[in-house]
Design an enzyme around this catalytic site. Sequence first.
Site, PDB file in Angstrom:
ATOM      1  N   SER A 269       4.323   1.423  -4.700  1.00 41.17           N
ATOM      2  CA  SER A 269       5.681   1.212  -5.379  1.00 41.17           C
ATOM      3  C   SER A 269       5.411   1.080  -6.833  1.00 41.17           C
ATOM      4  CB  SER A 269       6.299  -0.205  -4.682  1.00 41.17           C
ATOM      5  OG  SER A 269       5.836  -1.327  -5.358  1.00 41.17           O
TER       6      SER A 269
ATOM      7  N   ALA B 228       3.162   2.622  -8.975  1.00 41.12           N
ATOM      8  CA  ALA B 228       3.030   3.963  -9.458  1.00 41.12           C
ATOM      9  C   ALA B 228       4.392   4.776  -9.323  1.00 41.12           C
ATOM     10  CB  ALA B 228       1.823   4.769  -8.605  1.00 41.12           C
ATOM     11  N   ALA B 229       5.016   4.526  -8.174  1.00 37.74           N
ATOM     12  CA  ALA B 229       6.428   5.181  -8.230  1.00 37.74           C
ATOM     13  C   ALA B 229       7.518   4.752  -9.166  1.00 37.74           C
ATOM     14  CB  ALA B 229       7.049   5.094  -6.572  1.00 37.74           C
TER      15      ALA B 229
ATOM     16  N   ASP C 142      -3.397   7.152  -6.011  1.00 37.71           N
ATOM     17  CA  ASP C 142      -1.852   6.876  -5.771  1.00 37.71           C
ATOM     18  C   ASP C 142      -0.832   7.598  -6.829  1.00 37.71           C
ATOM     19  OD1 ASP C 142      -2.712   5.043  -4.236  1.00 37.71           O
ATOM     20  OD2 ASP C 142      -1.538   3.498  -5.006  1.00 37.71           O
TER      21      ASP C 142
ATOM     22  N   GLY D 242       0.795  -1.400   0.043  1.00 38.14           N
ATOM     23  CA  GLY D 242      -0.033   0.270  -0.039  1.00 38.14           C
ATOM     24  C   GLY D 242       0.943   1.583  -0.073  1.00 38.14           C
TER      25      GLY D 242
HETATM   26  O1  PMV Z   1      -2.961   0.682  -3.467  1.00 44.94           O
HETATM   27  P1  PMV Z   1      -3.229   0.881  -2.108  1.00 44.94           P
HETATM   28  O2  PMV Z   1      -3.099  -0.332  -1.198  1.00 44.94           O
HETATM   29  O3  PMV Z   1      -2.712   2.107  -1.584  1.00 44.94           O
HETATM   30  O4  PMV Z   1      -4.649   1.032  -1.949  1.00 44.94           O
HETATM   31  C1  PMV Z   1      -5.536   1.952  -3.046  1.00 44.94           C
HETATM   32  C2  PMV Z   1      -6.433   2.823  -2.163  1.00 44.94           C
HETATM   33  C3  PMV Z   1      -8.003   2.115  -2.637  1.00 44.94           C
HETATM   34  O5  PMV Z   1      -8.669   3.395  -1.895  1.00 44.94           O
HETATM   35  C4  PMV Z   1      -8.393   0.872  -1.893  1.00 44.94           C
HETATM   36  C5  PMV Z   1      -7.918   1.896  -3.832  1.00 44.94           C
HETATM   37  C6  PMV Z   1      -7.907   3.089  -4.743  1.00 44.94           C
HETATM   38  O6  PMV Z   1      -7.745   2.807  -5.942  1.00 44.94           O
HETATM   39  O7  PMV Z   1      -7.891   4.316  -4.172  1.00 44.94           O
END
Ligand code: PMV
Length: 316
Positions: free
Chosen positions: A108, A110-111, A152, A105
């Site tokens: 990683s 996206a980065a 993200d 979460g």
């Molecule tokens: O990718 P993560 O584990 O940071 O989760 C994303 C957050 C969620 O709200 C669950 C999904 C989203 O696309 O925003």
Amino acid sequence: MPAITATAPGKVILFGEHAVVYGRPAIAVPVQSVRARAVVMADIHGPSGRIHIQAPDINLEADYDQLPLDHPLRVTIHLLLSELGVKKPPACRLRVSSTIPIASGMGSGAAITIASIRGITAFLGTSLLDERVSAITYEVEKLYHGTPSGIDNTVIAYQQPVYFQKKSQGNRIEVLPVGKPFQLIIGDTGIPSSTAKAVGDLRVAWQQDKATYERLFDQVGEIVDRARQLIERGETDKLGELMNENHVLLQKLGVSSEELDRLVEAARQSGAAGAKLSGAGRGGNMVALPPPGRIAQVASGLKKAGAVRLVETSVA
Ligand code: PMV
């Protein structure tokens, strides 16, 4: 031509995960102490158009166009070259690495995408607005989990705390001014978290009982708006309570787990002003807000309760 290095931070969602997929706002902050890195250098002997990728962390070495069609790095480069209108870039090598824990979460994927985009863009002697970097990354994120909210890619591309709301016509993205800097401790359960699975399971539950889940999402949204005001005013001492409230709602949404609850409880017991799971849940990370002077104490409480990794970051 010297090698070009570009980096991108990790991220943590402070408030509003999951509800953000359903149009409620959320707040995320960059985590600068962990980063993805892309190094791009010219390959003077290579044929133009060749981009050779090395990703030793995942044992990958190949030309980008030999990767499977849906490989995130192949898609990234393909989208980037068409965005820039470049058909055959000068031959180069792209080496990617990252200190951001995967499947926890912290963004990683996206980065790595963003560091690669920025590295190749700079190598080609041009630049892209954060907004475009974020948009390309969003397309790549869809490969990891079908219906990402976009938070993200936004927080990592902007590298600043953001208040984010998914909209059908242009997302609401506001960089959050932070009234008073504060520290966070991120604790990893060590259990891989699948965003696609958590988001998918919640969607099934929502489809079966929309009224209940919509009410819970509304409550999350209200917490996010209150948190936003506290962060802007620098009243961070009151933020912990909102984290606790958000965690209860995440439990009700069914995305917490025994391990996450244990770490959240341990953080509070050892003096954190508040704590909650962060990101998709089920495993992955939680985040705690230690009051100034209590950081070591909260960190040790989390370790004793089984956190396999701690990352400290300051939000400023
Ligand atoms: O990718 P993560 O584990 O940071 O989760 C994303 C957050 C969620 O709200 C669950 C999904 C989203 O696309 O925003």
